[in-house]
Write a protein that holds these residues in place. Structure first.
Motif, PDB file in Angstrom:
ATOM      1  N   LYS A  93       0.853  -1.168  -0.369  1.00 21.43           N
ATOM      2  CA  LYS A  93       0.245   0.247  -0.014  1.00 21.43           C
ATOM      3  C   LYS A  93       1.137   0.994   0.064  1.00 21.43           C
ATOM      4  N   TRP A 129      -0.639   1.217  12.587  1.00 20.33           N
ATOM      5  CA  TRP A 129      -1.463   1.108  11.662  1.00 20.33           C
ATOM      6  C   TRP A 129      -1.015  -0.446  11.957  1.00 20.33           C
ATOM      7  N   SER A 131      -1.659  -5.065   9.139  1.00 17.75           N
ATOM      8  CA  SER A 131      -1.540  -4.549   7.452  1.00 17.75           C
ATOM      9  C   SER A 131      -1.668  -6.445   7.605  1.00 17.75           C
ATOM     10  N   GLU A 135      -4.042  -4.420   0.334  1.00 21.14           N
ATOM     11  CA  GLU A 135      -3.996  -3.124   0.135  1.00 21.14           C
ATOM     12  C   GLU A 135      -5.306  -3.069   1.592  1.00 21.14           C
ATOM     13  N   THR A 138      -4.510  -2.974   5.253  1.00 21.28           N
ATOM     14  CA  THR A 138      -3.694  -1.920   6.116  1.00 21.28           C
ATOM     15  C   THR A 138      -4.289  -1.013   5.831  1.00 21.28           C
TER      16      THR A 138
END
Length: 163
Positions: A93, A129, A131, A135, A138
């Motif tokens: 991403k 974040w 993940s 994409e 994430t």
């Protein structure tokens, strides 16, 4: 072979290419700690085919995948992953599309099969974040604004808990 030794091998080889950007993922990383042997590094994929370095860093294993941060000089620093094959080495991403400043992705950490990391863009905010390697998976867990005292900086996994 520990991650420091792998990083030293990568750095030495990368410098010998006179800064020609080539992302090296070692053939023994493809085994991902299940059957490590001392093999020579091999090129898996050149993610930046121009004459600049990709600045690949923050190599972190999560399951059978190695996550890292690198630049392809189209998107700036982004989250990438590899399974040790050219087809499996892809950008996960672009955290800040069309960003004017670099996103400063740091502290990649595996906690129970999920990758956690921090990201800032030279503003007063920092984002945590997570993940799953896709994409869509994430996502921002929390944004810390103007409060450096509570914002995470150096993430670590302690017995399955993120600190």
């Amino acid at each position: 072979m520990n991650s420091d030794a792998i990083l030293n091998l990568y750095t030495s080889y990368h410098q010998s290419l006179a800064m020609k950007t080539q992302l090296l993922i070692f053939s023994f990383i493809a085994c991902l700690t299940t059957h490590i042997s001392a093999q020579a590094p091999t090129l898996v994929k050149d993610i930046n085919t121009n004459s600049f370095t990709s600045n690949a860093n923050q190599f972190t294993t999560v399951g059978n995948v190695v996550f890292f941060v690198a630049e392809d000089f189209v998107n700036g620093p982004c989250l990438w992953k590899t399974d040790g094959t050219p087809e499996g080495t892809v950008m996960v991403k672009d955290l800040i599309p069309n960003a004017v400043t670099n996103p400063n992705i740091l502290s990649l950490t595996d906690v129970n099969g999920t990758l956690y990391f921090t990201q800032s863009n030279n503003t007063s905010s920092l984002r945590l974040w997570k993940s799953d390697g896709t994409e869509q998976g994430t996502v921002i867990v929390k944004t810390f604004i103007n409060n450096a005292a509570v914002a995470p900086s150096l993430l670590t996994n302690v017995n399955g808990t993120l600190f």
